[in-house]
Design an enzyme around this catalytic site. Structure first.
Site, short mmCIF file in Angstrom:
data_model
loop_
_atom_site.label_atom_id
_atom_site.label_comp_id
_atom_site.label_asym_id
_atom_site.label_seq_id
_atom_site.Cartn_x
_atom_site.Cartn_y
_atom_site.Cartn_z
N PRO A 2 17.74 -52.27 -86.47
CA PRO A 2 16.95 -53.29 -87.16
C PRO A 2 15.72 -52.66 -87.81
O PRO A 2 14.91 -52.04 -87.13
CB PRO A 2 16.55 -54.25 -86.03
CG PRO A 2 17.34 -53.84 -84.84
CD PRO A 2 17.62 -52.40 -85.01
N GLU A 3 15.62 -52.81 -89.10
CA GLU A 3 14.46 -52.35 -89.84
C GLU A 3 13.64 -53.59 -90.22
O GLU A 3 13.94 -54.68 -89.74
CB GLU A 3 14.92 -51.55 -91.08
CG GLU A 3 15.90 -50.43 -90.73
CD GLU A 3 16.41 -49.65 -91.93
OE1 GLU A 3 15.70 -49.57 -92.94
OE2 GLU A 3 17.53 -49.12 -91.85
#
Length: 278
Positions: A2-3
């Site tokens: 997850p960015e």
DNA sequence: ATCGGTGTTGGAAT
DNA sequence: GATTCCAACACCGA
């Protein structure tokens, strides 16, 4: 995994369902997830309090609590924070922690690789959360001006992709969005940061903001593990231009896309649109 | 079936 | 200080 866009999507999806509900109990199944204090102390401090706000810095989620505390969550590679309206739904195999809100559902931290972290800190006091304390500029904020970006890049001999991934410079870019931004700006990932022209910097600055904003609108990129706070997949994987597309045709010029390790990370680029020598 | 690779980060080594 | 490398862990696909 997850960015910034994925973490922001989780924030937006959880916001309407986790606030103002007293925490009735906390289960920690993977003790290691709690970083800065013993798990039982962590539990005791949380039970009885409600979340009063949920914000984000870079890839960190910040749950503000009653009584001046703040819960800091980082999903690392495979973490998920998902709200379940019913406790009768069986726990996923790799559930690390559960925050129960009595009859009002529960928030579960699921994490296959168990790299995710939780810290409970006095509100705003991030000294014990190292990565958060040293976090760089928020790329979608007004503070991320072109001037600010030029200062960050000035005199830096490091590869531009390494700089984009450096969280102490810009907060929230990861491997996917670094590659997508560089492609959109037409810049090779191994160019030295200081070698970029003013025009290239401006294109990259714009590209970073556009790619992140677009990915948020599509609820993030789901390759495998990432889910929103409601357990749903994102759809930006269908909009990616080059990430994971080694050997496919460049969407802009048709040349075969390449990849190689840059700064230890798989990096995709178009050898025609992103030249090593400017 | 073994092995290399995976979206992140921090700490050790250089 | 800047930069590179690897481990933390589980799983998947070649």
């Amino acid at each position: 995994m997850p960015e910034l866009p994925e973490v922001e999507t989780v924030r937006r999806s959880l916001l309407p369902v986790v606030l103002a509900k007293p925490i009735s109990s906390v289960d920690i199944f993977t003790e290691r997830i709690v970083q800065n204090r013993p798990a039982d102390e962590f539990r005791d401090l949380l039970v009885g309090r409600s979340f009063v706000d949920l914000t984000r810095r870079g890839k960190y989620l910040l749950f503000a609590l009653e009584g001046g505390w703040e819960l800091v969550a980082h999903l690392r590679m495979t973490g998920r924070l998902i709200y379940y309206s019913s406790p009768s739904i069986p726990l996923a195999k790799h559930t690390s922690a559960v925050f129960r809100f009595g009859a009002e559902g529960e928030l579960r931290f699921e994490d296959v690789r168990k790299f995710g972290t939780l810290d409970l800190v006095p509100a705003g006091d991030y000294r014990s959360v190292k990565g958060l304390y040293t976090l760089g500029v928020e790329p979608l904020s007004e503070a991320f001006t072109l001037d600010r970006f030029q200062e960050l890049v000035h005199g830096r001999k490091t590869k531009i992709k390494s700089l984009l991934l450096d969280q102490t410079k810009i907060a929230g870019l990861g491997n996917i969005y670094a590659d997508e931004s560089l492609f959109m700006a037409g810049i090779h990932p191994e160019r030295s940061a200081e070698s970029l022209t003013a025009e290239e910097l401006e294109r990259l600055h714009t590209a970073i903001r556009e790619v992140l904003q677009l990915a948020i609108e599509h609820q993030g990129t789901t390759f495998r593990d990432y889910r929103t706070g409601f357990g749903r997949e994102g759809s930006f994987q269908n909009q990616l231009q080059i990430y994971g597309k080694k050997g496919e045709e460049c969407p802009r010029c048709g040349v075969s896309l390449q990849y190689r390790k840059v700064a230890g990370r798989t990096s995709h680029f178009c050898p025609h649109c992103q030249r090593e020598q400017p």
